[in-house]
Design a protein around this motif. Structure first.
Motif, PDB file in Angstrom:
ATOM      1  N   ARG A 153      35.165  34.868  46.748  1.00 48.26           N
ATOM      2  CA  ARG A 153      35.274  35.988  45.816  1.00 48.26           C
ATOM      3  C   ARG A 153      34.515  35.660  44.539  1.00 48.26           C
ATOM      4  NH1 ARG A 153      36.853  41.397  44.439  1.00 48.26           N
ATOM      5  NH2 ARG A 153      37.198  41.373  42.197  1.00 48.26           N
ATOM      6  N   ASP A 154      33.579  36.542  44.158  1.00 53.98           N
ATOM      7  CA  ASP A 154      32.863  36.439  42.884  1.00 53.98           C
ATOM      8  C   ASP A 154      33.287  37.601  42.001  1.00 53.98           C
ATOM      9  OD1 ASP A 154      30.754  34.220  42.974  1.00 53.98           O
ATOM     10  OD2 ASP A 154      30.349  35.256  44.862  1.00 53.98           O
ATOM     11  N   ASN A 155      33.756  37.304  40.804  1.00 54.07           N
ATOM     12  CA  ASN A 155      34.125  38.396  39.901  1.00 54.07           C
ATOM     13  C   ASN A 155      32.917  39.262  39.559  1.00 54.07           C
ATOM     14  OD1 ASN A 155      36.743  37.594  39.945  1.00 54.07           O
ATOM     15  ND2 ASN A 155      36.813  36.823  37.835  1.00 54.07           N
ATOM     16  N   SER A 156      31.759  38.621  39.460  1.00 51.58           N
ATOM     17  CA  SER A 156      30.497  39.343  39.328  1.00 51.58           C
ATOM     18  C   SER A 156      29.641  38.943  40.519  1.00 51.58           C
ATOM     19  CB  SER A 156      29.787  38.969  38.021  1.00 51.58           C
ATOM     20  OG  SER A 156      28.582  39.682  37.892  1.00 51.58           O
ATOM     21  N   TYR A 161      35.754  32.192  43.316  1.00 47.57           N
ATOM     22  CA  TYR A 161      36.877  31.529  43.972  1.00 47.57           C
ATOM     23  C   TYR A 161      36.574  31.337  45.462  1.00 47.57           C
ATOM     24  CZ  TYR A 161      38.920  33.643  39.795  1.00 47.57           C
ATOM     25  OH  TYR A 161      39.164  34.051  38.508  1.00 47.57           O
ATOM     26  N   SER A 186      35.323  36.464  31.992  1.00 43.37           N
ATOM     27  CA  SER A 186      35.988  36.468  33.301  1.00 43.37           C
ATOM     28  C   SER A 186      35.024  36.775  34.440  1.00 43.37           C
ATOM     29  CB  SER A 186      37.140  37.478  33.320  1.00 43.37           C
ATOM     30  OG  SER A 186      36.663  38.785  33.063  1.00 43.37           O
ATOM     31  N   ASP A 187      33.889  37.443  34.130  1.00 43.08           N
ATOM     32  CA  ASP A 187      32.892  37.744  35.152  1.00 43.08           C
ATOM     33  C   ASP A 187      32.196  36.491  35.675  1.00 43.08           C
ATOM     34  OD1 ASP A 187      33.382  40.469  34.953  1.00 43.08           O
ATOM     35  OD2 ASP A 187      31.900  40.726  33.350  1.00 43.08           O
ATOM     36  N   ARG A 199      31.376  41.606  46.307  1.00 43.37           N
ATOM     37  CA  ARG A 199      32.205  40.775  45.434  1.00 43.37           C
ATOM     38  C   ARG A 199      32.960  39.730  46.245  1.00 43.37           C
ATOM     39  NH1 ARG A 199      33.257  42.310  40.197  1.00 43.37           N
ATOM     40  NH2 ARG A 199      32.420  44.337  39.558  1.00 43.37           N
TER      41      ARG A 199
END
Length: 314
Positions: free
Chosen positions: A196-199, A172, A167-168, A209
């Motif tokens: 948005r970046d999960n990582s 988006y 998921s990292d 993030r």
């Protein structure tokens, strides 16, 4: 005799009333028809605000019509100047910073689904694009608004073990693309954006993030089939604004010439952005125009129609 006179008077009065009312009725009906036609003309949506679904960096308000498929090939070469450019790399033509292959399919005239894959970060994107409102010729609606939402996954890319969980790998982007065609020669749009970046990407300590960005782009027609295009974006990120040295970030900027050739739209560009995907070029533009760290690139957009053609009558 009196009856005859009375009858003649009635006929004369009736004829006079009919003669007076008939033109008025005809005029009213004609006026209503003309007003209706005029109203319909004024309410027509403005078309071809831009010639393609993309300019240089980002998307436009244009959507792919129902049952049509837009095939995109986007290429960015290496640095023209600087330490990685010059004659030894044929001014960047020996290298490629990113290559993007994409498909956009029209689910309806106002909604399309997008899929693409980038060399940069080996990212795969899937998105939806929806035209909410259209600019009208009577200026009742003075601009067009299209919403874009994409999710990307860095399917293979991993640097320093930055993705402990799958998921990292996800990133988006959400955009509201607002455009106006000021004349047949000039169109302009602004693009409020959230990324948005999960990582956090790139993998630097203290990186955000998520952050907002604002894009602005325009097209100026110079001939029937050719236009000058400019595309710029500014991320509102304190981390990016304060980064210095080798980790400095720069606002992505592109300029180019757009050529329409039948079913193709071909754009030749110069840009400091290495990446093509929205999440990547907004997050990771670290090339400086002043140091020659800009590159030649191109975009080819080819539209295919899968609508059933009406049979010819013989």
């Amino acid at each position: 005799m009196k009856k005859l006179i009375s009858l003649a008077a009635c006929v004369v009065i009736s004829t006079g009333v009919w003669a007076q009312t008939k033109p008025a009725e005809s005029k009213t009906a004609a006026d209503s028809l003309l007003n209706s036609m005029d109203s319909a003309t004024r309410a027509e949506p403005v078309i071809a605000t831009f010639k393609s679904t993309r300019l240089i960096l980002g998307a436009t308000t244009e959507t792919v019509k129902k049952n049509n498929l837009n095939f995109l090939v986007i290429h960015r070469f290496g640095d023209i100047g600087g330490s990685e450019g010059g004659g030894k790399t044929f001014f960047g033509l020996d290298n490629s910073s990113d290559i993007y292959i994409g498909f956009e399919y029209g689910l309806s005239d106002n909604l399309d689904i997008d899929f693409g894959r980038s060399k940069f970060a080996q990212q795969v994107d899937l998105g939806l694009k929806y035209a909410v409102v259209h600019q009208t010729s009577d200026n009742a609606m003075p601009f067009a608004v299209t919403l874009l939402a994409k999710a990307g996954v860095k399917a293979y890319h991993d640097d320093q073990g930055a993705f402990p969980a799958f998921s990292d790998r996800f990133a988006y982007v959400a955009q509201a693309i607002i455009a106006r065609k000021f004349s047949s020669n000039f169109s302009l749009q602004v693009t409020p954006t959230y990324v948005r970046d999960n990582s956090p990407f790139p993998f630097l300590p203290g990186n955000d993030r998520g952050f907002f960005a604002m894009g602005i782009a325009g097209r100026l027609k110079v001939t029937k089939r050719m236009g000058i295009v400019v595309d710029y974006a500014h991320p509102f990120s304190s981390f990016r604004s304060n980064a210095t040295g080798g980790n400095a970030f720069y606002d992505p900027l592109g300029v180019g010439i757009e050529i329409e050739t039948g079913g193709h739209v071909f754009t030749i560009v110069f840009s400091n952005a290495k990446a093509i995907s929205e999440t990547s070029y907004l997050s990771a533009s670290q090339s400086d125009w002043g140091k020659g760290q800009f590159r030649l690139g191109f975009t080819i957009s080819r539209m295919f129609s899968f609508n059933k053609k009406a049979k010819k009558a013989y």
